[in-house]
Design an enzyme around this catalytic site. Structure first.
Site, PDB file in Angstrom:
ATOM      1  N   GLY A 156     158.247  59.967  83.968  1.00 15.91           N
ATOM      2  CA  GLY A 156     158.265  59.277  85.259  1.00 15.91           C
ATOM      3  C   GLY A 156     158.888  57.905  85.085  1.00 15.91           C
ATOM      4  N   ARG A 157     158.376  56.950  85.842  1.00 12.45           N
ATOM      5  CA  ARG A 157     158.974  55.599  85.807  1.00 12.45           C
ATOM      6  C   ARG A 157     158.944  55.006  84.397  1.00 12.45           C
ATOM      7  NH1 ARG A 157     155.991  55.539  90.988  1.00 12.45           N
ATOM      8  NH2 ARG A 157     154.209  55.537  89.587  1.00 12.45           N
ATOM      9  N   ILE A 158     157.766  55.017  83.755  1.00  9.20           N
ATOM     10  CA  ILE A 158     157.650  54.360  82.449  1.00  9.20           C
ATOM     11  C   ILE A 158     158.292  55.215  81.351  1.00  9.20           C
ATOM     12  CG2 ILE A 158     156.034  53.392  80.755  1.00  9.20           C
ATOM     13  CD1 ILE A 158     154.128  52.870  83.191  1.00  9.20           C
ATOM     14  N   ARG A 239     146.705  56.718  79.075  1.00  9.18           N
ATOM     15  CA  ARG A 239     145.260  56.513  79.211  1.00  9.18           C
ATOM     16  C   ARG A 239     144.601  57.154  78.000  1.00  9.18           C
ATOM     17  NH1 ARG A 239     146.012  53.049  82.226  1.00  9.18           N
ATOM     18  NH2 ARG A 239     145.453  52.833  84.419  1.00  9.18           N
ATOM     19  N   GLU A 268     136.881  52.828  76.521  1.00  5.70           N
ATOM     20  CA  GLU A 268     137.115  51.384  76.372  1.00  5.70           C
ATOM     21  C   GLU A 268     135.902  50.594  76.837  1.00  5.70           C
ATOM     22  OE1 GLU A 268     140.777  50.512  78.399  1.00  5.70           O
ATOM     23  OE2 GLU A 268     141.843  52.009  77.242  1.00  5.70           O
ATOM     24  N   HIS A 285     144.539  47.484  75.186  1.00  6.47           N
ATOM     25  CA  HIS A 285     145.022  47.808  76.549  1.00  6.47           C
ATOM     26  C   HIS A 285     145.811  46.641  77.168  1.00  6.47           C
ATOM     27  CE1 HIS A 285     144.132  50.639  80.163  1.00  6.47           C
ATOM     28  NE2 HIS A 285     145.335  50.105  80.248  1.00  6.47           N
ATOM     29  N   ILE A 286     146.914  46.286  76.516  1.00 10.39           N
ATOM     30  CA  ILE A 286     147.703  45.128  76.978  1.00 10.39           C
ATOM     31  C   ILE A 286     149.166  45.480  77.259  1.00 10.39           C
ATOM     32  CG2 ILE A 286     146.272  43.326  75.914  1.00 10.39           C
ATOM     33  CD1 ILE A 286     148.265  43.302  73.535  1.00 10.39           C
TER      34      ILE A 286
HETATM   35  N1  LIG Z   1     148.571  50.859  78.937  1.00 10.31           N
HETATM   36  C1  LIG Z   1     148.819  50.289  80.098  1.00 10.31           C
HETATM   37  O1  LIG Z   1     148.520  49.124  80.298  1.00 10.31           O
HETATM   38  C2  LIG Z   1     149.508  51.072  81.172  1.00 10.31           C
HETATM   39  C3  LIG Z   1     150.413  50.382  81.998  1.00 10.31           C
HETATM   40  C4  LIG Z   1     151.053  51.105  82.990  1.00 10.31           C
HETATM   41  C5  LIG Z   1     150.800  52.456  83.165  1.00 10.31           C
HETATM   42  N2  LIG Z   1     149.923  53.089  82.341  1.00 10.31           N
HETATM   43  C6  LIG Z   1     149.673  54.540  82.496  1.00 10.31           C
HETATM   44  O2  LIG Z   1     150.933  55.207  82.521  1.00 10.31           O
HETATM   45  C7  LIG Z   1     150.883  56.245  83.476  1.00 10.31           C
HETATM   46  C8  LIG Z   1     152.285  56.601  83.934  1.00 10.31           C
HETATM   47  O3  LIG Z   1     152.778  55.611  84.802  1.00 10.31           O
HETATM   48  P1  LIG Z   1     154.153  55.831  85.611  1.00 10.31           P
HETATM   49  O4  LIG Z   1     154.277  54.675  86.544  1.00 10.31           O
HETATM   50  O5  LIG Z   1     155.268  56.150  84.694  1.00 10.31           O
HETATM   51  O6  LIG Z   1     153.768  57.144  86.443  1.00 10.31           O
HETATM   52  P2  LIG Z   1     154.767  58.193  87.124  1.00 10.31           P
HETATM   53  O7  LIG Z   1     153.959  58.853  88.186  1.00 10.31           O
HETATM   54  O8  LIG Z   1     156.063  57.535  87.490  1.00 10.31           O
HETATM   55  O9  LIG Z   1     155.070  59.233  85.932  1.00 10.31           O
HETATM   56  C9  LIG Z   1     154.150  60.140  85.454  1.00 10.31           C
HETATM   57  C10 LIG Z   1     154.900  61.403  85.053  1.00 10.31           C
HETATM   58  O10 LIG Z   1     153.954  62.321  84.475  1.00 10.31           O
HETATM   59  C11 LIG Z   1     154.259  63.624  84.944  1.00 10.31           C
HETATM   60  N3  LIG Z   1     153.089  64.505  84.858  1.00 10.31           N
HETATM   61  C12 LIG Z   1     151.986  64.501  85.639  1.00 10.31           C
HETATM   62  N4  LIG Z   1     151.139  65.466  85.258  1.00 10.31           N
HETATM   63  C13 LIG Z   1     151.701  66.088  84.204  1.00 10.31           C
HETATM   64  C14 LIG Z   1     151.320  67.175  83.372  1.00 10.31           C
HETATM   65  N5  LIG Z   1     150.149  67.811  83.560  1.00 10.31           N
HETATM   66  N6  LIG Z   1     152.162  67.553  82.388  1.00 10.31           N
HETATM   67  C15 LIG Z   1     153.352  66.935  82.206  1.00 10.31           C
HETATM   68  N7  LIG Z   1     153.770  65.916  82.974  1.00 10.31           N
HETATM   69  C16 LIG Z   1     152.968  65.482  83.957  1.00 10.31           C
HETATM   70  C17 LIG Z   1     154.739  63.430  86.367  1.00 10.31           C
HETATM   71  O11 LIG Z   1     155.507  64.517  86.840  1.00 10.31           O
HETATM   72  C18 LIG Z   1     155.544  62.132  86.229  1.00 10.31           C
HETATM   73  O12 LIG Z   1     156.905  62.396  85.951  1.00 10.31           O
HETATM   74  C19 LIG Z   1     149.969  55.681  84.577  1.00 10.31           C
HETATM   75  O13 LIG Z   1     149.373  56.713  85.329  1.00 10.31           O
HETATM   76  C20 LIG Z   1     148.961  54.870  83.802  1.00 10.31           C
HETATM   77  O14 LIG Z   1     147.809  55.627  83.539  1.00 10.31           O
HETATM   78  C21 LIG Z   1     149.275  52.415  81.355  1.00 10.31           C
END
Ligand SMILES: NC(=O)c1ccc[n+]([C@@H]2O[C@H](COP(=O)([O-])OP(=O)(O)OC[C@H]3O[C@@H](n4cnc5c(N)ncnc54)[C@H](O)[C@@H]3O)[C@@H](O)[C@H]2O)c1
Length: 326
Positions: A156-158, A239, A268, A285-286
């Site tokens: 996805g985005r990240i 997560r 956590e 978690h940073i």
């Molecule tokens: N550590 C941190 O501080 C931190 C910071 C930002 C985000 N995050 C985590 O990162 C996650 C992703 O963020 P994002 O903005 O990229 O989300 P996003 O929705 O843009 O991307 C998530 C991707 O995962 C895919 N996905 C969902 N379920 C799936 C499955 N069962 N199997 C395979 N792929 C699957 C989706 O299709 C999507 O492409 C967030 O939900 C958050 O929990 C953590």
């Protein structure tokens, strides 16, 4: 007219306070420790909006004790702490902060990846210890990052921001996702789709970027670790509960994988004692914690609140159904 009452479970940042304070009467939880559950339930009782962090659970119990609540605005993109269905049932809008933390989070996933591959934690400890005897040929030799294969789980985005950074390291990028990316995106990021099994067996580094959902809880379990290369590393900035931590500890102990770098944990702030090993890099978690990004996240949550309270649709509404029934 009295201003709507808002509870923010942190003082936020001045820029976000300015947005909220202009239109609302805001109570900020100021104590250094996180807000105790009973205090949260008590303080939210007369509020129309809640600005919360991923450390607060917004569930049926909280919603039942907040009869005036109209919005729960999470200062995070992940919203596994919010029971969105329960919010919808009670007509409460739920919002998150997508998009503004992608680059910062991907930067940190790379920080972890490089730290574990090049044994930075051990090197730092040695440099500070007073026991360093000087350069040596085989001292703290790690693993190359450049030219290796990066496997991204959740494109996805990240996940895509992670891929963009790989080209400078001449890496091959493969990914798996529930939904395959458009061809144009694959071409632009030079990323190839793989099913999970192929990704596990081909990757030198596996970086997790899926949300925590019932389907992704414990996704990385003993069976997955046994299919990874023994020389491979796992990076988790998604997560904690996406990984079965006990299985990860067993895999590390058995040498089934080479190491791990983790920003997030199952329970956590507890960290499984078995993870406190030399070949594991730990962070509290940073991943999104740059001042620029955290400020943007707080402002985004504040704007979601002020939009809803002014009768507008919040930009990051997770349950648009609530507006239709209003
Ligand atoms: N550590 C941190 O501080 C931190 C910071 C930002 C985000 N995050 C985590 O990162 C996650 C992703 O963020 P994002 O903005 O990229 O989300 P996003 O929705 O843009 O991307 C998530 C991707 O995962 C895919 N996905 C969902 N379920 C799936 C499955 N069962 N199997 C395979 N792929 C699957 C989706 O299709 C999507 O492409 C967030 O939900 C958050 O929990 C953590």
């Amino acid at each position: 007219m009295p201003k709507p009452k808002v509870l923010a479970t942190r003082p936020l940042f001045p820029e976000a306070r300015q947005i909220l304070n202009a239109d609302c009467e805001v109570e900020y939880w100021q104590e250094p420790e996180r807000i105790p559950r009973e205090e949260l339930l008590r303080r939210v009782r007369d509020k129309e909006a809640l600005v919360c962090l991923l450390t607060e659970r917004v569930d049926d119990e909280l919603l039942a004790s907040a009869p005036k609540l109209r919005i729960a605005a999470n200062v995070a993109v992940g919203y596994d702490n919010i029971d969105v269905a329960a919010c919808t049932k009670r007509g409460v809008a739920a919002t998150n902060t997508p998009g503004v933390l992608d680059e910062t989070t991907a930067d940190f996933a790379w920080t972890l990846l490089m730290a574990v591959a090049r044994r930075l934690g051990e090197g730092e400890a040695l440099a500070r210890s007073g026991n360093w005897k000087g350069w040596d040929l085989d001292q703290l030799v790690g693993t190359d990052v450049w030219g290796k294969t990066l496997g991204i789980v959740g494109f996805g985005r990240i996940g895509r921001a992670m891929a963009r950074r790989a080209s400078g390291f001449q890496m091959k990028v493969i990914y798996t996702d529930a939904v395959r990316a458009p061809e144009e995106t694959e071409r632009e990021l030079q990323a190839e789709f793989r099913d999970m099994d192929a990704l596990l067996s081909e990757s030198d580094f596996i970086s997790l970027h899926v949300p925590l959902l019932p389907e992704t809880r414990g996704l990385f379990n003993a069976a997955k670790f046994s299919r990874m290369k023994r020389s491979a590393f796992l990076i988790n900035t998604a997560r904690g509960a996406v990984v079965d931590e006990s299985a990860l500890v067993r895999a590390l102990e058995a040498g089934e994988i080479a190491g791990a770098a983790l920003d997030v944990f199952e329970k956590e702030p507890e960290i499984h004692p078995g993870l406190k090993r030399k070949n594991v890099v730990l962070a509290p978690h940073i991943a999104s914690a740059s001042i620029e990004t955290r400020t943007k996240m707080a402002c985004m949550a504040a704007e979601n609140v002020t939009a809803l309270l002014a009768g507008r649709r919040p930009a990051n509404l997770l349950n648009p159904e609530v507006l239709k029934t209003a």
